[in-house]
Write a protein that holds these residues in place. Structure first.
Motif, PDB file in Angstrom:
ATOM      1  N   PRO A  52       0.826  -1.211   0.000  1.00  0.00           N
ATOM      2  CA  PRO A  52       0.000   0.000   0.000  1.00  0.00           C
ATOM      3  C   PRO A  52       0.862   1.264   0.000  1.00  0.00           C
ATOM      4  CG  PRO A  52      -0.882  -1.578   1.558  1.00  0.00           C
ATOM      5  CD  PRO A  52       0.442  -2.133   1.090  1.00  0.00           C
ATOM      6  N   GLY A  53       0.428   2.236  -0.789  1.00  0.00           N
ATOM      7  CA  GLY A  53       1.119   3.520  -0.821  1.00  0.00           C
ATOM      8  C   GLY A  53       2.254   3.615  -1.822  1.00  0.00           C
ATOM      9  N   GLN A  54       2.702   2.504  -2.369  1.00  0.00           N
ATOM     10  CA  GLN A  54       3.773   2.546  -3.359  1.00  0.00           C
ATOM     11  C   GLN A  54       3.250   3.112  -4.679  1.00  0.00           C
ATOM     12  OE1 GLN A  54       5.376  -1.464  -3.675  1.00  0.00           O
ATOM     13  NE2 GLN A  54       7.102  -0.883  -2.402  1.00  0.00           N
ATOM     14  N   ARG A  55       4.155   3.737  -5.397  1.00  0.00           N
ATOM     15  CA  ARG A  55       3.853   4.218  -6.745  1.00  0.00           C
ATOM     16  C   ARG A  55       4.349   3.153  -7.710  1.00  0.00           C
ATOM     17  NH1 ARG A  55       1.090   7.705 -10.037  1.00  0.00           N
ATOM     18  NH2 ARG A  55       2.389   9.008 -11.355  1.00  0.00           N
ATOM     19  N   VAL A  56       3.438   2.586  -8.516  1.00  0.00           N
ATOM     20  CA  VAL A  56       3.753   1.436  -9.366  1.00  0.00           C
ATOM     21  C   VAL A  56       3.422   1.751 -10.825  1.00  0.00           C
ATOM     22  CG1 VAL A  56       3.190  -0.971  -9.895  1.00  0.00           C
ATOM     23  CG2 VAL A  56       3.405  -0.226  -7.516  1.00  0.00           C
ATOM     24  N   LEU A  57       4.333   1.373 -11.723  1.00  0.00           N
ATOM     25  CA  LEU A  57       4.104   1.492 -13.157  1.00  0.00           C
ATOM     26  C   LEU A  57       4.100   0.109 -13.774  1.00  0.00           C
ATOM     27  CD1 LEU A  57       3.868   3.154 -15.810  1.00  0.00           C
ATOM     28  CD2 LEU A  57       6.384   3.091 -15.922  1.00  0.00           C
ATOM     29  N   ASP A  58       3.040  -0.199 -14.506  1.00  0.00           N
ATOM     30  CA  ASP A  58       2.956  -1.432 -15.287  1.00  0.00           C
ATOM     31  C   ASP A  58       3.210  -1.066 -16.744  1.00  0.00           C
ATOM     32  OD1 ASP A  58       2.421  -3.886 -16.410  1.00  0.00           O
ATOM     33  OD2 ASP A  58       0.361  -4.026 -15.682  1.00  0.00           O
ATOM     34  N   VAL A  59       4.286  -1.600 -17.319  1.00  0.00           N
ATOM     35  CA  VAL A  59       4.684  -1.297 -18.695  1.00  0.00           C
ATOM     36  C   VAL A  59       4.187  -2.409 -19.613  1.00  0.00           C
ATOM     37  CG1 VAL A  59       6.626  -0.851 -20.243  1.00  0.00           C
ATOM     38  CG2 VAL A  59       6.716  -0.069 -17.853  1.00  0.00           C
ATOM     39  N   ALA A  75      -1.542  -0.133  -3.954  1.00  0.00           N
ATOM     40  CA  ALA A  75      -0.576   0.762  -4.594  1.00  0.00           C
ATOM     41  C   ALA A  75      -1.271   1.819  -5.446  1.00  0.00           C
ATOM     42  CB  ALA A  75       0.385  -0.051  -5.452  1.00  0.00           C
ATOM     43  N   ASP A  76      -0.540   2.890  -5.714  1.00  0.00           N
ATOM     44  CA  ASP A  76      -0.956   3.949  -6.636  1.00  0.00           C
ATOM     45  C   ASP A  76      -0.401   3.556  -7.997  1.00  0.00           C
ATOM     46  OD1 ASP A  76      -1.531   6.247  -8.017  1.00  0.00           O
ATOM     47  OD2 ASP A  76      -0.099   7.505  -6.932  1.00  0.00           O
ATOM     48  N   VAL A  77      -1.246   3.085  -8.905  1.00  0.00           N
ATOM     49  CA  VAL A  77      -0.803   2.380 -10.111  1.00  0.00           C
ATOM     50  C   VAL A  77      -1.116   3.160 -11.382  1.00  0.00           C
ATOM     51  CG1 VAL A  77      -1.026   0.246 -11.471  1.00  0.00           C
ATOM     52  CG2 VAL A  77      -1.128   0.156  -8.961  1.00  0.00           C
ATOM     53  N   VAL A  78      -0.144   3.142 -12.296  1.00  0.00           N
ATOM     54  CA  VAL A  78      -0.357   3.607 -13.661  1.00  0.00           C
ATOM     55  C   VAL A  78      -0.177   2.407 -14.581  1.00  0.00           C
ATOM     56  CG1 VAL A  78       0.408   5.115 -15.527  1.00  0.00           C
ATOM     57  CG2 VAL A  78       0.480   5.930 -13.156  1.00  0.00           C
ATOM     58  N   ALA A  79      -1.213   2.091 -15.343  1.00  0.00           N
ATOM     59  CA  ALA A  79      -1.136   1.037 -16.354  1.00  0.00           C
ATOM     60  C   ALA A  79      -0.853   1.707 -17.691  1.00  0.00           C
ATOM     61  CB  ALA A  79      -2.449   0.262 -16.412  1.00  0.00           C
ATOM     62  N   PHE A 113       7.338   9.492 -18.542  1.00  0.00           N
ATOM     63  CA  PHE A 113       7.367   9.688 -17.094  1.00  0.00           C
ATOM     64  C   PHE A 113       8.743  10.204 -16.684  1.00  0.00           C
ATOM     65  CE2 PHE A 113       4.630   5.959 -17.993  1.00  0.00           C
ATOM     66  CZ  PHE A 113       3.406   6.531 -17.664  1.00  0.00           C
ATOM     67  N   GLY A 114       8.789  10.812 -15.520  1.00  0.00           N
ATOM     68  CA  GLY A 114      10.027  11.392 -15.049  1.00  0.00           C
ATOM     69  C   GLY A 114      11.017  10.358 -14.525  1.00  0.00           C
ATOM     70  N   ASP A 115      12.256  10.765 -14.404  1.00  0.00           N
ATOM     71  CA  ASP A 115      13.279   9.897 -13.830  1.00  0.00           C
ATOM     72  C   ASP A 115      12.900   9.551 -12.384  1.00  0.00           C
ATOM     73  OD1 ASP A 115      14.541  10.386 -16.201  1.00  0.00           O
ATOM     74  OD2 ASP A 115      16.202  11.548 -15.360  1.00  0.00           O
ATOM     75  N   ALA A 116      13.135   8.287 -12.012  1.00  0.00           N
ATOM     76  CA  ALA A 116      12.960   7.825 -10.629  1.00  0.00           C
ATOM     77  C   ALA A 116      11.570   8.121 -10.073  1.00  0.00           C
ATOM     78  CB  ALA A 116      14.026   8.452  -9.729  1.00  0.00           C
ATOM     79  N   GLU A 117      10.549   8.028 -10.925  1.00  0.00           N
ATOM     80  CA  GLU A 117       9.198   8.414 -10.516  1.00  0.00           C
ATOM     81  C   GLU A 117       8.450   7.308  -9.767  1.00  0.00           C
ATOM     82  OE1 GLU A 117       5.128  10.129 -12.622  1.00  0.00           O
ATOM     83  OE2 GLU A 117       7.055  10.467 -13.603  1.00  0.00           O
ATOM     84  N   PHE A 118       8.884   6.048  -9.920  1.00  0.00           N
ATOM     85  CA  PHE A 118       8.104   4.937  -9.386  1.00  0.00           C
ATOM     86  C   PHE A 118       8.913   4.083  -8.412  1.00  0.00           C
ATOM     87  CE2 PHE A 118       6.238   6.108 -13.419  1.00  0.00           C
ATOM     88  CZ  PHE A 118       4.882   6.147 -13.118  1.00  0.00           C
ATOM     89  N   ASP A 119       8.221   3.551  -7.410  1.00  0.00           N
ATOM     90  CA  ASP A 119       8.847   2.622  -6.465  1.00  0.00           C
ATOM     91  C   ASP A 119       9.029   1.240  -7.080  1.00  0.00           C
ATOM     92  OD1 ASP A 119       8.784   4.369  -4.042  1.00  0.00           O
ATOM     93  OD2 ASP A 119       6.625   4.267  -4.411  1.00  0.00           O
ATOM     94  N   GLU A 139      14.601   2.307 -20.229  1.00  0.00           N
ATOM     95  CA  GLU A 139      13.456   3.065 -19.726  1.00  0.00           C
ATOM     96  C   GLU A 139      12.922   2.470 -18.417  1.00  0.00           C
ATOM     97  OE1 GLU A 139      11.639   6.146 -21.454  1.00  0.00           O
ATOM     98  OE2 GLU A 139      13.791   5.961 -21.111  1.00  0.00           O
ATOM     99  N   LEU A 140      12.906   1.142 -18.320  1.00  0.00           N
ATOM    100  CA  LEU A 140      12.475   0.513 -17.069  1.00  0.00           C
ATOM    101  C   LEU A 140      13.323   1.003 -15.899  1.00  0.00           C
ATOM    102  CD1 LEU A 140      12.047  -3.225 -18.187  1.00  0.00           C
ATOM    103  CD2 LEU A 140      10.229  -1.535 -17.887  1.00  0.00           C
ATOM    104  N   VAL A 141      14.626   1.049 -16.122  1.00  0.00           N
ATOM    105  CA  VAL A 141      15.541   1.472 -15.063  1.00  0.00           C
ATOM    106  C   VAL A 141      15.392   2.963 -14.782  1.00  0.00           C
ATOM    107  CG1 VAL A 141      17.955   1.694 -14.394  1.00  0.00           C
ATOM    108  CG2 VAL A 141      17.173  -0.378 -15.577  1.00  0.00           C
ATOM    109  N   ARG A 142      15.282   3.753 -15.838  1.00  0.00           N
ATOM    110  CA  ARG A 142      15.246   5.208 -15.681  1.00  0.00           C
ATOM    111  C   ARG A 142      14.100   5.664 -14.799  1.00  0.00           C
ATOM    112  NH1 ARG A 142      12.446   9.312 -17.671  1.00  0.00           N
ATOM    113  NH2 ARG A 142      11.307   8.035 -19.191  1.00  0.00           N
ATOM    114  N   VAL A 143      12.912   5.101 -15.004  1.00  0.00           N
ATOM    115  CA  VAL A 143      11.744   5.607 -14.273  1.00  0.00           C
ATOM    116  C   VAL A 143      11.590   4.982 -12.884  1.00  0.00           C
ATOM    117  CG1 VAL A 143      10.536   6.131 -16.420  1.00  0.00           C
ATOM    118  CG2 VAL A 143      10.147   3.923 -15.292  1.00  0.00           C
ATOM    119  N   CYS A 144      12.447   4.017 -12.557  1.00  0.00           N
ATOM    120  CA  CYS A 144      12.413   3.390 -11.237  1.00  0.00           C
ATOM    121  C   CYS A 144      13.334   4.165 -10.291  1.00  0.00           C
ATOM    122  CB  CYS A 144      12.864   1.934 -11.343  1.00  0.00           C
ATOM    123  SG  CYS A 144      12.757   1.002  -9.803  1.00  0.00           S
TER     124      CYS A 144
END
Length: 283
Positions: A52-59, A75-79, A113-119, A139-144
């Motif tokens: 709960p509370g994590q920022r998550v991106l599903d690519v 989690a706070d999720v962006v699909a 998305f911005g650099d280091a935007e997601f947990d 890109e996976l690494v950049r936004v994490c």
């Protein structure tokens, strides 16, 4: 590189991505994901330790096979996906299950998305279909965020779906320059090389998912011909070539028959292999 060459390459990339979007928009991938592999998204979410509370991106989220379980975990999720046509089914499923998340069109090779935007940045049989693996991995690494988790679930080259792509390859149009086969994401060494020293604590495990909903190998083939974008595209490439289409029909049935482990509630029983890999981005 000249400006002219750069513009030509950019135009070629746009054309390629448009083709990929159209490929996944045809058929009915959301129903395939829901009916055949519904548990895989939750497997990945659990492996990533989504909280709960994590920022998550599903690519490459498609209709939210992993994004919805992540949202249900609090989690706070962006699909995100290149093919937003898949989102409508995802929104309906999310509403039915009481999950709240955001849906955003995005190219896995150029995430908006911005650099280091997601947990946590994860992908369940999604990012593996981006044609340029190194760009997508970057890109996976950049936004994490540093210390955050990257989680991937991908079909292996040796498993059923990887072998299916190998069977279809002689009947498909030649891949564009620089494109790599999707099942390479199911090869641990390949993924480790893509992520390199930007990650640590890599954990990888080959697992299988049991598929027993098809009465016969022919039923499985026909299901993919009707619903799975890559298979539909290969058959479209054979328009006007009935003999080659019939040969592919037979090859796909042989593949399913070769992998048959016996008879289950639905008929044919298969075990589809995938690679489950998690890693932590270095600080």
């Amino acid at each position: 590189m000249t400006t002219q060459n750069s513009a030509a390459e950019a135009e070629a990339d746009r054309a390629l991505k448009s083709k990929h979007r159209a490929m996944w928009a045809q058929g009915d991938y959301p129903s395939l994901a829901a009916e055949v592999i519904p548990e895989l998204g939750a497997v990945l979410v659990e492996a990533c330790g989504v909280r709960p509370g994590q920022r998550v991106l599903d690519v490459g989220a498609g209709s939210g096979n992993a994004a919805i379980p992540a949202a249900l975990a609090g989690a706070d999720v962006v699909a995100s996906d290149l093919t937003p046509e898949l989102f409508d089914a995802g929104r309906r499923e999310a509403e039915k299950r009481g999950a709240r998340l955001a849906w955003q069109e995005a190219d896995a090779e150029a995430l908006p998305f911005g650099d280091a935007e997601f947990d946590t940045v994860l992908s369940c049989v999604g990012v593996m279909f981006a044609p340029h693996h190194r760009q997508a991995a970057g890109e996976l690494v950049r936004v994490c965020r540093p210390g955050g988790t990257i989680g991937l679930l991908s079909w292996t080259p040796q498993g059923f779906i990887g072998r299916m792509f190998a069977v279809m390859k002689p009947y498909a149009p030649p891949p564009p320059p620089g494109a790599e086969p999707p099942p390479l994401w199911g090869d641990e060494d390949h993924v480790r090389a893509l992520l390199g020293d930007r990650v640590t604590d890599v954990r990888a495990e080959r697992r299988t998912v049991r598929v027993d909903r098809f009465e016969t190998p022919e039923a499985l083939r026909d299901y993919f011909k009707e619903r799975y974008g890559p298979t539909i595209s290969v058959y479209k490439n054979l328009t006007g070539e009935p003999e080659r289409a019939a040969a592919l029909d037979g090859a796909l049935v042989d593949l399913a028959r070769d992998g048959d482990l016996g008879t289950g509630p639905g008929g044919t029983v298969l075990e589809w292999e995938y690679l489950l890999l998690t890693a932590r981005r270095v600080g």
